[in-house]
Design a protein around this motif. Structure first.
Motif, PDB file in Angstrom:
ATOM      1  N   UNK A 259      -2.275  -3.068  -1.325  1.00  0.00           N
ATOM      2  CA  UNK A 259      -1.395  -1.964  -0.940  1.00  0.00           C
ATOM      3  C   UNK A 259       0.010  -2.165  -1.486  1.00  0.00           C
ATOM      4  N   UNK A 260       0.518  -3.396  -1.428  1.00  0.00           N
ATOM      5  CA  UNK A 260       1.873  -3.651  -1.906  1.00  0.00           C
ATOM      6  C   UNK A 260       1.987  -3.559  -3.413  1.00  0.00           C
ATOM      7  N   UNK A 261       0.990  -4.063  -4.119  1.00  0.00           N
ATOM      8  CA  UNK A 261       1.035  -4.028  -5.581  1.00  0.00           C
ATOM      9  C   UNK A 261       0.626  -5.356  -6.173  1.00  0.00           C
TER      10      UNK A 261
ATOM     11  N   UNK B   7      -9.712   2.277   9.984  1.00  0.00           N
ATOM     12  CA  UNK B   7     -10.046   3.424   9.144  1.00  0.00           C
ATOM     13  C   UNK B   7      -8.882   3.777   8.215  1.00  0.00           C
ATOM     14  N   UNK B   8      -7.662   3.718   8.746  1.00  0.00           N
ATOM     15  CA  UNK B   8      -6.497   4.049   7.924  1.00  0.00           C
ATOM     16  C   UNK B   8      -6.300   2.997   6.835  1.00  0.00           C
ATOM     17  N   UNK B   9      -6.498   1.712   7.185  1.00  0.00           N
ATOM     18  CA  UNK B   9      -6.409   0.664   6.177  1.00  0.00           C
ATOM     19  C   UNK B   9      -7.412   0.916   5.054  1.00  0.00           C
ATOM     20  N   UNK B  10      -8.652   1.206   5.420  1.00  0.00           N
ATOM     21  CA  UNK B  10      -9.678   1.449   4.411  1.00  0.00           C
ATOM     22  C   UNK B  10      -9.356   2.637   3.538  1.00  0.00           C
ATOM     23  N   UNK B  11      -8.902   3.730   4.160  1.00  0.00           N
ATOM     24  CA  UNK B  11      -8.574   4.933   3.397  1.00  0.00           C
ATOM     25  C   UNK B  11      -7.407   4.665   2.443  1.00  0.00           C
ATOM     26  N   UNK B  12      -6.407   3.917   2.908  1.00  0.00           N
ATOM     27  CA  UNK B  12      -5.256   3.634   2.062  1.00  0.00           C
ATOM     28  C   UNK B  12      -5.637   2.740   0.888  1.00  0.00           C
ATOM     29  N   UNK B  13      -6.501   1.759   1.122  1.00  0.00           N
ATOM     30  CA  UNK B  13      -6.927   0.881   0.030  1.00  0.00           C
ATOM     31  C   UNK B  13      -7.653   1.689  -1.037  1.00  0.00           C
TER      32      UNK B  13
ATOM     33  N   UNK C 166      -2.964   5.000  -7.350  1.00  0.00           N
ATOM     34  CA  UNK C 166      -1.898   4.120  -7.802  1.00  0.00           C
ATOM     35  C   UNK C 166      -2.336   2.665  -7.654  1.00  0.00           C
ATOM     36  N   UNK C 167      -3.065   2.118  -8.654  1.00  0.00           N
ATOM     37  CA  UNK C 167      -3.591   0.745  -8.530  1.00  0.00           C
ATOM     38  C   UNK C 167      -2.511  -0.308  -8.368  1.00  0.00           C
ATOM     39  N   UNK C 168      -1.291  -0.010  -8.797  1.00  0.00           N
ATOM     40  CA  UNK C 168      -0.212  -0.994  -8.693  1.00  0.00           C
ATOM     41  C   UNK C 168       0.544  -0.905  -7.371  1.00  0.00           C
TER      42      UNK C 168
ATOM     43  N   UNK D 116       9.035   3.460  -9.949  1.00  0.00           N
ATOM     44  CA  UNK D 116       9.232   4.834 -10.424  1.00  0.00           C
ATOM     45  C   UNK D 116      10.485   5.439  -9.811  1.00  0.00           C
ATOM     46  N   UNK D 117      10.699   5.190  -8.515  1.00  0.00           N
ATOM     47  CA  UNK D 117      11.899   5.692  -7.856  1.00  0.00           C
ATOM     48  C   UNK D 117      13.163   5.125  -8.463  1.00  0.00           C
ATOM     49  N   UNK D 118      13.146   3.815  -8.793  1.00  0.00           N
ATOM     50  CA  UNK D 118      14.318   3.207  -9.429  1.00  0.00           C
ATOM     51  C   UNK D 118      14.579   3.818 -10.804  1.00  0.00           C
TER      52      UNK D 118
END
Length: 358
Positions: A274-276, A323-329, A336-338, A346-348
């Motif tokens: 999730x973090x990258x 469930x939320x963890x699984x969906x987010x992964x 966004x794999x990174x 991207x924001x920077x």
């Protein structure tokens, strides 16, 4: 217009190779560290230290270690919880069996023994990779769970199977209050974060990334796969082992093998995804997300249910968390794999172009 490198000229190789090429980034990092050390104690209470800040600092340190192995070297590991356990129990044995052992040395010794165990279970990476390597490292989890539960030497022959530590101090400075524990963990995270950032920028870091991208091509250009893979396991296990010692000594105080179960391994892997993967900053984002999300759901879901007249139990909240963890992964792997680190990058970049975007 304030976040640009116009006019910031480099006059030496050393200046050109700085971690933060833009002065604004350097000042921002220094400001964040200063605020974390000086400003945070004026804003938070004891619960915030125990429930959020201290777990975040320690898990971010562990995620750093996992990211070096998984993100930078591309070696999938499901044994991170085991390496944390090795660091915790060996730091404990060093602490209780050596008279006058300094706390920091005990924690580092736990990281050293975790390094040895990590290299042993990293040997299969020389022959297998991918899912097969994940299964091989999973064996470390089961083996360490069995060893710390059945072999009494690790627990100093405690009949209950649990161990505890007390009277922590460093050079006469006691570590008892939540604030003192927070400062202690923050110091470890800053030092190891700086070391990890410089390490992945060095020659060995480039070797890890070459092995990750294409190990056959890396071997052709002269990179030794055995050295690169085992060094990644060693460095990763050391950092994770130190984090395990901090988790046991500073956060828990009293623990048993269940504190470092396979759930911990999956949690650390989720942080990296999730973090990258392949991002030092991503380790911090992933740890913050994993620590804060359960607390947020515990507060938000019952409140949202009350608005529509539905009572949401604690068990439902726990299931919703998974469930939320699984969906987010799944979402991050597809969209966004990174991870969050890429969104931050991207924001920077957009900020550097503002107010004249291309």
């Amino acid at each position: 217009m304030f976040y640009r490198e116009n006019g910031q000229f480099k006059t030496s190789y050393r200046a050109d190779q700085q971690i933060f090429a833009i002065a604004q980034d350097r000042w921002a990092i220094l400001a964040i560290i200063a605020f974390a050390a000086i400003g945070v104690p004026f804003l938070v209470d004891e619960y915030f230290y125990r429930a959020i800040l201290i777990p975040f600092l320690i898990l971010a340190l562990a995620a750093l270690g996992v990211n070096i192995l998984v993100g930078y070297c591309g070696q999938i590991s499901l044994g991170s919880g085991a390496f944390m356990a090795v660091g915790a129990y060996m730091a404990y044995n060093t602490w209780v069996r050596v008279e006058g052992m300094p706390l920091i040395v005990a924690l580092l010794s736990g990281g050293f023994f975790a390094t040895l165990v990590g290299m042993v279970f990293g040997i299969p990476s020389l022959r297998v990779k991918g899912l097969y390597l994940a299964v091989a490292t999973l064996a470390a989890q089961f083996f360490c769970d069995w060893a710390f539960l059945r072999i009494g030497w690790f627990t100093n022959n405690n009949p209950s199977g649990s161990v505890s530590v007390s009277d922590l101090n460093v050079l006469g400075w006691t570590i008892e209050t939540p604030l003192q524990k927070y400062w202690f963990c923050l110091g470890f995270l800053v030092v190891f974060g700086l070391l990890a950032k410089n390490l992945v920028r060095s020659a060995i870091g480039r070797e890890w990334m070459a092995i990750r991208d294409m190990d056959v091509a890396a071997a052709v250009i002269g990179i030794r796969p055995m050295y690169a893979k085992l060094s990644a396991f060693a460095v990763s296990s050391f950092i994770v082992g130190v984090a395990g010692g901090l988790w046991a000594f500073v956060h828990l105080g009293s623990w048993e093998p269940a504190a470092f179960s396979i759930d911990r391994s999956f949690q650390l892997l989720f942080m990296v995804i999730i973090g990258g993967m392949g991002s030092i900053m991503g380790s911090f984002f992933g740890a913050a997300f994993i620590v804060v999300l359960p607390i947020f759901l515990n507060q938000f879901l019952p409140w949202a249910g009350s608005l529509v007249g539905v009572e949401i139990s604690t068990a439902t909240v726990a299931h919703a968390e998974y469930m939320i963890f699984g969906a987010l992964i799944v979402w991050f792997l597809i969209v966004e794999p990174h991870g969050l680190a890429k969104l931050w990058s991207i924001g920077k970049q957009k900020l550097r172009l503002w107010p004249f975007p291309h």
